[in-house]
Motif scaffolding. Structure first.
Motif, PDB file in Angstrom:
ATOM      1  N   VAL A  70      15.221  -5.689  -6.188  1.00  0.00           N
ATOM      2  CA  VAL A  70      16.335  -6.599  -5.897  1.00  0.00           C
ATOM      3  C   VAL A  70      16.997  -7.081  -7.185  1.00  0.00           C
ATOM      4  N   ILE A  71      16.210  -7.267  -8.241  1.00  0.00           N
ATOM      5  CA  ILE A  71      16.786  -7.656  -9.529  1.00  0.00           C
ATOM      6  C   ILE A  71      17.777  -6.608 -10.012  1.00  0.00           C
ATOM      7  N   VAL A  72      17.361  -5.356  -9.966  1.00  0.00           N
ATOM      8  CA  VAL A  72      18.235  -4.284 -10.452  1.00  0.00           C
ATOM      9  C   VAL A  72      19.480  -4.175  -9.581  1.00  0.00           C
ATOM     10  N   PHE A  73      19.319  -4.247  -8.270  1.00  0.00           N
ATOM     11  CA  PHE A  73      20.486  -4.158  -7.385  1.00  0.00           C
ATOM     12  C   PHE A  73      21.433  -5.334  -7.583  1.00  0.00           C
ATOM     13  N   SER A  74      20.896  -6.521  -7.790  1.00  0.00           N
ATOM     14  CA  SER A  74      21.778  -7.664  -8.003  1.00  0.00           C
ATOM     15  C   SER A  74      22.490  -7.567  -9.350  1.00  0.00           C
ATOM     16  N   LYS A 100      21.637 -15.010  -7.767  1.00  0.00           N
ATOM     17  CA  LYS A 100      20.710 -13.885  -7.912  1.00  0.00           C
ATOM     18  C   LYS A 100      19.264 -14.328  -7.708  1.00  0.00           C
ATOM     19  N   VAL A 101      18.927 -15.480  -8.255  1.00  0.00           N
ATOM     20  CA  VAL A 101      17.550 -15.966  -8.152  1.00  0.00           C
ATOM     21  C   VAL A 101      17.186 -16.267  -6.702  1.00  0.00           C
ATOM     22  N   SER A 102      18.110 -16.871  -5.965  1.00  0.00           N
ATOM     23  CA  SER A 102      17.828 -17.164  -4.561  1.00  0.00           C
ATOM     24  C   SER A 102      17.713 -15.886  -3.749  1.00  0.00           C
ATOM     25  N   LEU A 103      18.502 -14.877  -4.057  1.00  0.00           N
ATOM     26  CA  LEU A 103      18.401 -13.594  -3.362  1.00  0.00           C
ATOM     27  C   LEU A 103      17.060 -12.922  -3.646  1.00  0.00           C
ATOM     28  N   ILE A 104      16.634 -12.974  -4.892  1.00  0.00           N
ATOM     29  CA  ILE A 104      15.347 -12.383  -5.262  1.00  0.00           C
ATOM     30  C   ILE A 104      14.200 -13.140  -4.596  1.00  0.00           C
ATOM     31  N   ALA A 105      14.269 -14.453  -4.598  1.00  0.00           N
ATOM     32  CA  ALA A 105      13.219 -15.258  -3.962  1.00  0.00           C
ATOM     33  C   ALA A 105      13.176 -15.010  -2.462  1.00  0.00           C
ATOM     34  N   TYR A 106      14.347 -14.923  -1.840  1.00  0.00           N
ATOM     35  CA  TYR A 106      14.394 -14.683  -0.392  1.00  0.00           C
ATOM     36  C   TYR A 106      13.834 -13.308  -0.052  1.00  0.00           C
ATOM     37  N   GLY A 107      14.123 -12.323  -0.860  1.00  0.00           N
ATOM     38  CA  GLY A 107      13.637 -10.978  -0.582  1.00  0.00           C
ATOM     39  C   GLY A 107      12.158 -10.805  -0.832  1.00  0.00           C
ATOM     40  N   SER A 108      11.618 -11.551  -1.775  1.00  0.00           N
ATOM     41  CA  SER A 108      10.221 -11.331  -2.132  1.00  0.00           C
ATOM     42  C   SER A 108       9.246 -12.305  -1.475  1.00  0.00           C
ATOM     43  N   VAL A 109       9.721 -13.314  -0.784  1.00  0.00           N
ATOM     44  CA  VAL A 109       8.810 -14.277  -0.166  1.00  0.00           C
ATOM     45  C   VAL A 109       8.210 -13.735   1.139  1.00  0.00           C
ATOM     46  N   TRP A 110       8.914 -12.848   1.816  1.00  0.00           N
ATOM     47  CA  TRP A 110       8.455 -12.401   3.129  1.00  0.00           C
ATOM     48  C   TRP A 110       7.169 -11.584   3.100  1.00  0.00           C
ATOM     49  N   PRO A 111       6.979 -10.634   2.177  1.00  0.00           N
ATOM     50  CA  PRO A 111       5.679  -9.946   2.164  1.00  0.00           C
ATOM     51  C   PRO A 111       4.515 -10.880   1.881  1.00  0.00           C
ATOM     52  N   ILE A 112       4.723 -11.865   1.015  1.00  0.00           N
ATOM     53  CA  ILE A 112       3.655 -12.818   0.723  1.00  0.00           C
ATOM     54  C   ILE A 112       3.349 -13.648   1.962  1.00  0.00           C
ATOM     55  N   LEU A 113       4.385 -14.129   2.609  1.00  0.00           N
ATOM     56  CA  LEU A 113       4.199 -14.976   3.789  1.00  0.00           C
ATOM     57  C   LEU A 113       3.523 -14.212   4.924  1.00  0.00           C
ATOM     58  N   LEU A 114       3.996 -13.029   5.216  1.00  0.00           N
ATOM     59  CA  LEU A 114       3.424 -12.264   6.330  1.00  0.00           C
ATOM     60  C   LEU A 114       1.990 -11.830   6.051  1.00  0.00           C
ATOM     61  N   ASN A 115       1.689 -11.439   4.819  1.00  0.00           N
ATOM     62  CA  ASN A 115       0.316 -11.073   4.496  1.00  0.00           C
ATOM     63  C   ASN A 115      -0.599 -12.283   4.481  1.00  0.00           C
ATOM     64  N   THR A 116      -0.090 -13.445   4.092  1.00  0.00           N
ATOM     65  CA  THR A 116      -0.894 -14.661   4.138  1.00  0.00           C
ATOM     66  C   THR A 116      -1.231 -15.031   5.575  1.00  0.00           C
TER      67      THR A 116
END
Length: 107
Positions: free
Chosen positions: A70-74, A2-18
């Protein structure tokens, strides 16, 4: 998992905006810093990071909402505890008030 799924889903907006924030730094400022031979780490800390900070914060704010979703869905799919599991269990047991209470608590 679950943690890896949450991290994978939430890293992309940070990366693209950076990336967008770093690309939007004024090229004139960077050229002046290069002409004065300011070291790269000082350029990064003194000009690039402060210029990109607003877009990085927007990425963090967006990824927070994605991470909560993603937390709730997982929890709904593969967990035996949590608010998502409680909502689905109340739905399966036809406990409509408990289901709505969980949804309101989630909201």
């Amino acid at each position: 998992m679950k943690v890896s799924l949450i991290a994978y889903g939430s890293v992309w907006p940070i990366l693209l905006n950076t990336v967008d924030g770093v690309r939007s730094v004024d090229t004139t400022k960077l050229e002046v810093l290069r002409s004065y031979r300011i070291p790269a780490h000082l350029r990064l800390l003194g000009v690039v990071l402060p210029s990109a900070a607003p877009r990085i914060m927007v990425g963090l704010r967006t990824s927070l909402s994605i991470a909560i979703t993603v937390i709730v869905f997982s929890e709904m799919i593969g967990s035996t505890d949590g608010i998502g599991y409680a909502i689905l269990q109340a739905q399966r047991d036809f406990e409509i008030p408990q289901m709505w209470a969980g949804m309101l608590a989630l909201g």
